[in-house]
Motif scaffolding. Structure first.
Motif, PDB file in Angstrom:
ATOM      1  N   SER A 234      -0.596   3.218  -4.615  1.00 32.98           N
ATOM      2  CA  SER A 234       0.563   2.717  -4.033  1.00 32.98           C
ATOM      3  C   SER A 234       0.322   2.838  -2.378  1.00 32.98           C
ATOM      4  O   SER A 234       0.639   1.607  -1.753  1.00 32.98           O
ATOM      5  CB  SER A 234       1.793   3.264  -4.450  1.00 32.98           C
ATOM      6  OG  SER A 234       2.866   2.723  -3.687  1.00 32.98           O
ATOM      7  N   ILE A 238      -1.621  -1.251  -1.348  1.00 31.24           N
ATOM      8  CA  ILE A 238      -0.516  -2.213  -1.613  1.00 31.24           C
ATOM      9  C   ILE A 238      -0.422  -2.158   0.014  1.00 31.24           C
ATOM     10  O   ILE A 238       0.332  -1.295   0.785  1.00 31.24           O
ATOM     11  CB  ILE A 238       0.848  -1.808  -2.083  1.00 31.24           C
ATOM     12  CG1 ILE A 238       0.496  -1.478  -3.693  1.00 31.24           C
ATOM     13  CG2 ILE A 238       1.813  -2.693  -1.643  1.00 31.24           C
ATOM     14  CD1 ILE A 238       1.595  -1.274  -4.221  1.00 31.24           C
ATOM     15  N   SER A 246       2.176  -5.241  -5.341  1.00 31.88           N
ATOM     16  CA  SER A 246       2.230  -4.412  -6.405  1.00 31.88           C
ATOM     17  C   SER A 246       0.402  -4.373  -6.697  1.00 31.88           C
ATOM     18  O   SER A 246      -0.472  -5.103  -6.239  1.00 31.88           O
ATOM     19  CB  SER A 246       2.743  -5.168  -7.604  1.00 31.88           C
ATOM     20  OG  SER A 246       2.183  -6.427  -7.976  1.00 31.88           O
ATOM     21  N   ARG A 275       5.632   0.070  -8.035  1.00 27.17           N
ATOM     22  CA  ARG A 275       4.804  -1.012  -8.277  1.00 27.17           C
ATOM     23  C   ARG A 275       3.472  -1.007  -8.554  1.00 27.17           C
ATOM     24  O   ARG A 275       2.672  -1.797  -8.189  1.00 27.17           O
ATOM     25  CB  ARG A 275       5.190  -2.005  -6.937  1.00 27.17           C
ATOM     26  CG  ARG A 275       6.851  -2.326  -6.701  1.00 27.17           C
ATOM     27  CD  ARG A 275       6.877  -3.439  -5.613  1.00 27.17           C
ATOM     28  NE  ARG A 275       6.677  -4.566  -6.183  1.00 27.17           N
ATOM     29  CZ  ARG A 275       7.675  -5.276  -7.116  1.00 27.17           C
ATOM     30  NH1 ARG A 275       8.720  -4.666  -7.603  1.00 27.17           N
ATOM     31  NH2 ARG A 275       7.417  -6.455  -7.646  1.00 27.17           N
ATOM     32  N   TRP A 277       1.278  -1.010 -11.718  1.00 21.03           N
ATOM     33  CA  TRP A 277       1.321  -1.249 -13.212  1.00 21.03           C
ATOM     34  C   TRP A 277       0.180  -0.727 -13.894  1.00 21.03           C
ATOM     35  O   TRP A 277      -0.852  -1.074 -13.601  1.00 21.03           O
ATOM     36  CB  TRP A 277       1.066  -2.905 -13.462  1.00 21.03           C
ATOM     37  CG  TRP A 277       2.006  -3.485 -12.624  1.00 21.03           C
ATOM     38  CD1 TRP A 277       1.832  -4.478 -11.825  1.00 21.03           C
ATOM     39  CD2 TRP A 277       3.607  -3.581 -12.485  1.00 21.03           C
ATOM     40  NE1 TRP A 277       2.954  -5.213 -10.922  1.00 21.03           N
ATOM     41  CE2 TRP A 277       4.107  -4.363 -11.462  1.00 21.03           C
ATOM     42  CE3 TRP A 277       4.490  -2.618 -13.050  1.00 21.03           C
ATOM     43  CZ2 TRP A 277       5.255  -4.617 -11.078  1.00 21.03           C
ATOM     44  CZ3 TRP A 277       5.741  -2.784 -12.437  1.00 21.03           C
ATOM     45  CH2 TRP A 277       6.317  -3.620 -11.429  1.00 21.03           C
TER      46      TRP A 277
END
Length: 373
Positions: A234, A238, A246, A275, A277
């Motif tokens: 993250s 990002i 994400s 965010r 996955w």
């Protein structure tokens, strides 16, 4: 029976010997009887009759013994023939049985050989598989080679799911971080990073734990390792204005994915909050197919202007084609009228020629000629 020899009751020589002994005994008895009769004063005629009767009895006994001997010989011959037939039948049956047994044994040996070959091939496959497993363990035991294994697996999945110009491997971002894969999506959402460097040491420790205490410690280490990796993704991949909001964390093993969702759902929820996955090889393929549909829709929107221009040019071509068809139809109408007039003139010329053929040219006055049409 004595030691070394045995009396056979069916032996003709035995019966002949017994007959001779019996005859000798009768002679001795007859001699003794004649001597006794002589001493007692019997007449010689009676003695002769007794001797003659004894001789006749001896002849009858000899004939009976001969008959018995012949019957015994015939019986023995028949018995020998029957025994030979039985022996031949037994030999034939034994030969057939041995032949069938040999054939079945040969067939069984052939099948056994084929099965042994199959077992040998299976053993070779097992040996090769064992070598592959050991090689895989060697790969996964090293952090760098494990990361390369995950990257190769991710590359294989991405290359099958997306067009070649829609992703970049080992892409460098503006913050200097190198992403394993960067999917070039249109904004929004923008380019999306896929990371394949999952820490498997903690999972291997969890899998090898045997006691409840060791498993609890390994589970705590696994939880902390995965949570730290999710946060690193993250923070590193990002970037506002450069990438999507994400990212994907690729797990090269379905077992790790099942372990996370089955026993550590709080980490998955934390990934949702950041965010990030978490995907396995199977879910990664499904996600990439969805992204492929997004890319296709975006490219269709980009080509909408070109499609409109092509439709306008197509409309002009259709209009031009309609005008040319109309001109061609007009030309066909004029040609049809010309053909009708030519047909009328030909009919008139034919009628004039017929009238001229019916007249005498000498009687035809010059002023009587009709005016031309």
């Amino acid at each position: 029976m004595t030691e070394g020899w045995q009396i056979a009751l069916d032996d003709p020589l035995l019966w002949a010997g017994l007959g001779g002994a019996l005859l000798a005994l009768l002679l001795i008895l007859s001699i003794r009887a004649s001597n006794r009769a002589a001493r007692l004063g019997y007449p010689l005629s009676q003695l002769a009759q007794r001797v003659q009767s004894l001789a006749e009895g001896q002849d009858r006994l000899a004939g009976g013994l001969h008959h018995v001997s012949e019957a015994q010989v015939q019986s023995q011959t028949a018995m020998l023939q029957l025994m030979e037939q039985r022996l031949a039948l037994v030999q034939q049956n034994m030969a057939e049985s041995l032949h069938g047994t040999a054939r079945r044994t040969a067939h069984s040996l052939g099948e056994l050989q084929e099965r042994l070959k199959t077992i040998d091939r299976a053993q070779e496959n097992i040996t090769r598989l064992s070598g592959d497993v050991l090689s895989l363990q060697d790969i996964l035991s090293n952090k760098q080679t494990r990361g390369a294994f995950g990257e190769i697996q991710l590359n294989d999945i991405v290359s099958k799911a997306l067009p070649r110009d829609s992703y970049v491997l080992q892409a460098t971002l503006s913050n200097g971080r190198r992403a394993d894969c960067l999917i070039k999506l249109p904004g929004p959402p923008g380019a999306m990073v896929v990371d394949a460097k999952f820490p498997l040491e903690s999972y291997e420790a969890l899998r090898r734990a045997e006691t409840p205490e060791a498993r609890q410690r390994a589970a705590q280490g696994f939880r902390m390792s995965v949570r730290r990796h999710v946060r690193d993704i993250s923070d590193r991949y990002i970037i506002e204005g450069e990438t999507a909001d994400s990212a994907l964390m690729f797990l090269p093993s379905e077992a790790v994915y099942a372990e996370l969702h089955g026993n550590f759902p709080e980490i998955v929820r934390e990934g949702f909050g950041l965010r990030v996955w978490i995907v396995s090889p199977t879910t990664c393929m499904a996600t990439l197919n969805t992204l492929r549909a997004v890319l296709k829709d975006a490219r269709m929107r980009e080509q909408a202007g070109a499609i409109r221009r092509e439709l306008a040019l197509l409309h002009q071509d259709v209009d031009r084609l309609g005008g040319r068809v109309e001109n061609l139809d007009r030309h066909f109408g004029m040609a049809a009228r010309d053909l009708a007039e030519i047909r009328i003139s030909a009919e008139k010329a034919g009628r004039r020629a017929q009238r001229l053929d019916n007249f005498d040219f000498e009687d035809l006055a010059p002023e009587a000629r009709p005016a031309p049409v």
